[in-house]
Structures are given as structure tokens and as C-alpha cells.
Scaffold this motif. Structure first.
Motif, PDB file in Angstrom:
ATOM      1  N   PHE A   7      -8.922 -68.061  14.833  1.00 50.25           N
ATOM      2  CA  PHE A   7      -8.527 -68.861  13.658  1.00 50.25           C
ATOM      3  C   PHE A   7      -7.099 -68.537  13.243  1.00 50.25           C
ATOM      4  O   PHE A   7      -6.739 -68.612  12.086  1.00 50.25           O
ATOM      5  N   GLN A  11      -3.871 -75.326  13.368  1.00 57.57           N
ATOM      6  CA  GLN A  11      -4.679 -76.440  13.871  1.00 57.57           C
ATOM      7  C   GLN A  11      -6.102 -75.997  14.237  1.00 57.57           C
ATOM      8  O   GLN A  11      -6.821 -76.726  14.914  1.00 57.57           O
ATOM      9  N   GLY A  22     -10.317 -73.739  22.338  1.00 59.48           N
ATOM     10  CA  GLY A  22      -9.227 -73.866  21.383  1.00 59.48           C
ATOM     11  C   GLY A  22      -8.710 -75.294  21.293  1.00 59.48           C
ATOM     12  O   GLY A  22      -8.608 -75.979  22.309  1.00 59.48           O
TER      13      GLY A  22
HETATM   14 FE1  SF4 Z   1      -6.622 -70.095  18.200  1.00 59.86          FE
HETATM   15 FE2  SF4 Z   1      -5.739 -72.117  19.741  1.00 59.86          FE
HETATM   16 FE3  SF4 Z   1      -7.689 -72.499  17.930  1.00 59.86          FE
HETATM   17 FE4  SF4 Z   1      -5.170 -72.061  17.154  1.00 59.86          FE
HETATM   18  S1  SF4 Z   1      -5.949 -73.824  18.298  1.00 59.86           S
HETATM   19  S2  SF4 Z   1      -6.993 -71.150  16.252  1.00 59.86           S
HETATM   20  S3  SF4 Z   1      -4.503 -70.535  18.693  1.00 59.86           S
HETATM   21  S4  SF4 Z   1      -7.783 -71.203  19.780  1.00 59.86           S
END
Ligand code: SF4
Length: 520
Positions: A7, A11, A22
Motif C-alpha cells: 500500500f 494508486q 499490483g
Molecule cells: Fe504497491 Fe504497486 Fe500497489 Fe502501488 S500499485 S501499492 S507500488 S503494488
């Protein structure tokens, strides 16, 4: 049980956490390895306690943290290699127990929030320290704090102790940003105001993305006289302001806008693209064969340029650019508002060089207010707030900016004040250091505190470098910061309450209401 948990960026899935995969494209096999790497780096920090770790330990500490930043390293094999190196350094220091990765984001909500805040700040600072290190600049206090901070991440603390650590970290990160500022300006000169075109000339070209000026310099040297033009992308844009980089005749302009548009903008691009740092998105098949990574950036199957004996050989990038041949005719591109040229290079030396003029303009009422509208850009809706905010700033106000969030408005022409453009680009995210120096100098000139200046910070965040900068601003006691487009998922309601009480931090609302509230 979730497949992964992350987190750390703006995004994050559902505004709470990525648990299946992710949003950035990071798969559980990478996310879980990054958590293990974090646990191994805590182990290394524990082993180093009371000892003097060597250069190779310092390097794996910085690289390992940097590799866990959003949109940097998607390659499980590379993460495994960092883990192996961290374990070897730990063994060399006498060994210690690693922190259990499963415990990183588990436990009391507020403690997880505070632990994560410190960890994500450390990740951001590692990027800055690594760039400075690659230019031969290190600072003992900054380096030592990676070990202190990572040990702290692996320990139990009360909420008050966590807050103390976080404020201490913010001050150290200021030192780190100052270190990188000194590294960049001593290597490449003080930035000067520079116009940057969004036109790509016909013929072979290479687009350089990310933040690493040292990589860009090496590429400029290796491409000189080869009939290849070089263009910046994303956060590399401010490189055009540095005398020792802008002197190259084939260093032409800027391609594209902020990072989140790369999959569209790079589609079928007849040039090579080099990523020196984040933000790398999953390369699409339409251009994946022409993408190269270097340093800590990595993606499985994408060609990587290693450093050997302190040097990088960019021959594969150069060969690809020559093979692709570039556009047959000059191509004019535009920013998101239709502008065809940008300005950069308003770093501290330039702004402080006209400090007398600025002071007089403030005293006479010609300049009523300064806004620092800076930070990261991103893909989530709502970021047009920053475009609209800048468009609505009154003509007697100045907009300082930095980071890649500026692509929302840096092609706008909103006029001048006293011969200075109303939008002044101070540089990359780390050049928040420049903005802080300007604010401190103005506060000194007016004999007031920074919080009493006619200055408001309106920040956009995305990843962990923005986190470390925010912590520095808070550690400096700067209040009334507006932050958006949404608040970090890792800040718990109770921690947010503390930040609101202590620093009056506020989420952005609307581009109409916020300027009114600020200017009264
Ligand atoms: Fe983690 Fe990627 Fe989700 Fe961002 S988008 S919280 S970096 S997994």
C-alpha cells in the motif's frame, strides 16, 4: 490469505492495498520478494549495529531500498540477487536475524501506519542517496541513518517514539537532498533558465527517462558525433538546465509527458528508450524491444545496461537507435494543454540570484503570493485539479513547481511578473531542496518564519520519494500543506489526526475553493 500486500503508492488498489496483484503491474512473486529483501536489509542493519559497515554494505543497503520503490524493479531474479548480497554483507558483519517479512504490515493499525511511513521514507531517501553516491558524494550521517532507520523499522516503539523517529528522519533527508543538490551542481553546474522544445527532429534518437543525470551524461558523451539526438522524458526534463549537459548540441528537447502516459506515447516509437530510474510501466509489445533499463531499474526480458568498473557501455542502446532510424521528418509534439515548448532551470541559484527583485515585488504588492505546486503525476482521475488550480491562480501570484506533476501545466503560458515567468520549474522531485532554500531565504529577508510567508504548498504525491520529501517539510515545521489527489492509504485515521493537529495538513478540495481559502 492475500497473495501479497502493498500500500506504498497513491494508486494502491481500492485506496487500501494491492492484495492480488499490483495496480502498477507488480506481481506477488516480486512483491513478496521485496518484503523479504526489506527483512534482509533490517537483518543487515542489525548486524551492523556498533560496527562500521563497508562500502559494499552501504551500497546494497541503498540499492536494496531503492529497488523496492514503485515502478523501479519488476525482476524477481534481480531482487533475489539483492537479497543474496544483503545476506553476504550481513554474514561479513557477524550475522543477525532477518526481520520476518510477514510482520512488516501486520499488527496494530497505527503502529503499522507509523512503521510504514518511516520505511517508505527510507526507500525514497535511498534513491537520492544512491544518485549522489554514483556521483562520488556520500554523507556519513545520511548513510548511517539507513542502518539506524532500518533497525528501528524492525523494533517495537510507542507511537510517540515512532513520531520522533519520523521527524528525525525528515531532517536527515533534508541533508540527503542537499547532498544530491551538491553532487548534481558540482558535476554539471548550477541550472540556468532554459527553453525546451517538444519537437523531435528527423533521424535516430534516444529518449532518456528517470532521474539519473550521471547516466545521461555518459550517454551524451557516447552518442556525440554519431548522428543520434537525445531527448529527455518525465523527470529527466530539468537536465536541460545544467550547463555541463546542455552544452551537447545533440541534446535536443523533451519527448512525451509524465510517466503514466508512456504506454501510449512510446507505442511504435522509432527510437530507443533508456530508463535510469522510475517510473517504468510494463513495456507493451509495440515498443518493448527498444526499451533498456540501467542501475536498479529492471523488468524481466528487458535489456539491462550494467555498470562495469564505474562505467556504462550504452552501445546496445545506440545500436538500437541507429537500427530504428527515427522519424523520417521532424515531428512536433505538444504538452497536455497543447503547448509546444517548456521552460526549466529555475533552481535555487537562479531564483536567489533575483531575490532582491522578488523581495521588492512582494513589498510593493506586485507579487501577492507564492504557490509551490509540485510533486508526482499519476494515472488516477482527479489530477486535473492541479491544471485547473494553476490556471486559476491570480496574475499577481507566482507558481513554483518541481517533480513530474508539473506536466499537468508546464506547457501553459500564464504570463510573467517583472520579467520572470509566473511558472518557474525548479527541477526534479529532489530539487524540493532548492525550493526549501528559497523559502528559507525569503523568510530570512522578511524576518519571518516560513509559515508566515505568503507561500502555500500544494503537493501531489504518488510514490515514496514524495513521502520522504513530505516528512522533511513536516520536520521543518512547515504547516498548512495541501496534499492530493488522495491521502496515503498507509496513514491511519489516528495518525492523520496527529498530522492535522500538529501541521494543519489538508487534503485538496476543488481548484476553485482552495485558492479562495488560501488567498482569503
Ligand atoms: Fe504497491 Fe504497486 Fe500497489 Fe502501488 S500499485 S501499492 S507500488 S503494488
Amino acid at each position: 490469505m492475500a497473495d501479497m500486500f502493498c500500500f506504498q503508492c497513491e494508486q494502491t488498489a481500492g485506496g487500501t492495498g494491492c492484495t492480488i496483484s499490483g495496480v502498477c503491474g507488480k506481481k506477488p512473486e516480486v512483491a513478496n520478494r521485496q518484503d523479504e529483501l526489506t527483512g534482509a536489509l533490517i537483518g543487515l542493519a542489525r548486524a551492523a549495529n556498533g560496527k562500521t559497515p563497508g562500502k559494499s554494505a552501504d551500497e546494497i543497503m541503498m540499492q536494496g531500498l531503492f529497488a523496492t520503490i514503485t515502478n523501479v524493479d519488476f525482476d524477481p531474479a534481480r531482487i533475489d540477487e539483492y537479497k543474496r548480497l544483503a545476506a553476504a554483507e550481513k554474514a561479513g558483519l557477524g550475522g543477525a536475524e532477518d526481520f520476518k517479512a510477514v510482520n512488516l504490515f501486520n499488527g496494530d493499525t497505527n503502529i503499522v501506519s507509523l512503521r510504514s511511513t518511516l520505511l517508505f521514507g527510507l526507500r525514497g531517501m535511498a534513491a537520492y542517496a544512491w544518485h549522489a553516491h554514483s556521483l562520488g558524494k556520500d554523507d556519513k550521517e545520511v548513510t548511517a541513518w539507513f542502518y539506524r532507520g532500518m533497525r528501528a523499522v524492525g523494533e517495537e516503539h510507542t507511537a510517540q517514539e515512532w513520531l520522533g523517529l519520523i521527524m528525525e528522519f525528515g531532517k536527515v533527508n533534508l541533508k540527503c537532498m542537499g547532498l544530491l543538490d551538491a553532487a548534481n551542481t558540482s558535476a554539471f553546474g548550477e541550472p540556468v533558465p532554459t527553453k525546451v522544445l517538444l519537437k523531435v527532429e528527423k533521424g535516430p534518437f534516444i529518449v532518456v527517462s528517470g532521474h539519473d543525470l550521471h547516466d545521461l551524461k555518459q550517454l551524451l558523451e557516447q552518442t556525440a558525433g554519431k548522428g543520434i539526438n537525445i531527448y529527455t522524458h518525465g523527470e529527466m526534463l530539468p537536465a536541460h538546465g545544467y550547463p555541463e549537459l546542455k552544452k551537447y548540441a545533440h541534446f535536443k528537447g523533451n519527448f512525451g509527458t509524465a510517466w503514466q502516459n508512456q504506454q501510449k506515447e512510446f507505442s511504435g516509437i522509432p527510437g530507443a528508450v533508456l530508463f535510469t530510474t522510475n517510473c517504468l510501466m510494463i513495456p507493451r509489445p509495440s515498443y518493448a524491444d527498444r526499451v533498456f533499463t540501467t542501475d536498479v531499474v529492471g523488468y524481466p526480458g528487458v535489456k539491462h545496461i550494467p555498470e562495469v568498473n564505474g562505467k556504462k557501455d550504452f552501445t546496445p542502446v545506440i545500436s538500437k537507435a541507429l537500427e530504428l532510424g527515427g522519424f523520417g521528418e521532424d515531428r512536433q509534439f505538444a504538452g497536455i494543454n497543447g503547448g509546444t515548448e517548456l521552460m526549466t532551470g529555475f533552481a535555487r541559484a537562479t531564483v536567489l540570484g533575483v531575490a532582491d527583485k522578488i523581495t521588492l515585488a512582494v513589498k510593493s504588492g506586485a507579487i501577492k503570493h507564492f504557490f509551490l505546486v509540485g510533486g508526482c503525476d499519476g494515472a488516477k482521475p482527479g489530477r486535473n485539479y492541479y491544471t485547473d488550480f494553476v490556471k486559476q491562480t491570480p496574475k499577481d501570484t507566482v507558481v513554483l513547481t518541481l517533480g513530474c506533476g508539473k506536466y499537468r501545466f508546464n506547457d501553459l503560458n500564464i504570463g510573467e511578473i517583472g520579467g520572470l515567468p509566473r511558472i518557474m520549474d525548479m527541477g526534479q522531485c529532489n530539487d524540493a531542496y532548492s525550493a526549501i532554500q528559497v523559502a528559507l531565504a525569503l523568510a530570512n529577508a522578511f524576518k519571518v518564519s516560513v509559515n508566515e510567508l505568503p507561500l502555500t504548498l500544494v503537493l501531489s504525491w504518488y510514490e515514496q520519494k514524495a513521502v520522504c520529501i513530505l516528512l522533511t517539510l513536516l520536520a521543518l515545521g512547515i504547516k498548512n500543506i495541501y496534499i492530493g489527489p488522495s491521502l496515503p492509504a498507509f496513514i491511519s485515521p489516528d495518525v492523520l489526526n496527529i498530522l492535522v493537529e500538529k501541521f494543519n495538513i489538508k487534503p485538496i478540495s476543488t481548484p476553485e475553493a482552495d485558492p479562495k481559502a488560501i488567498l482569503g
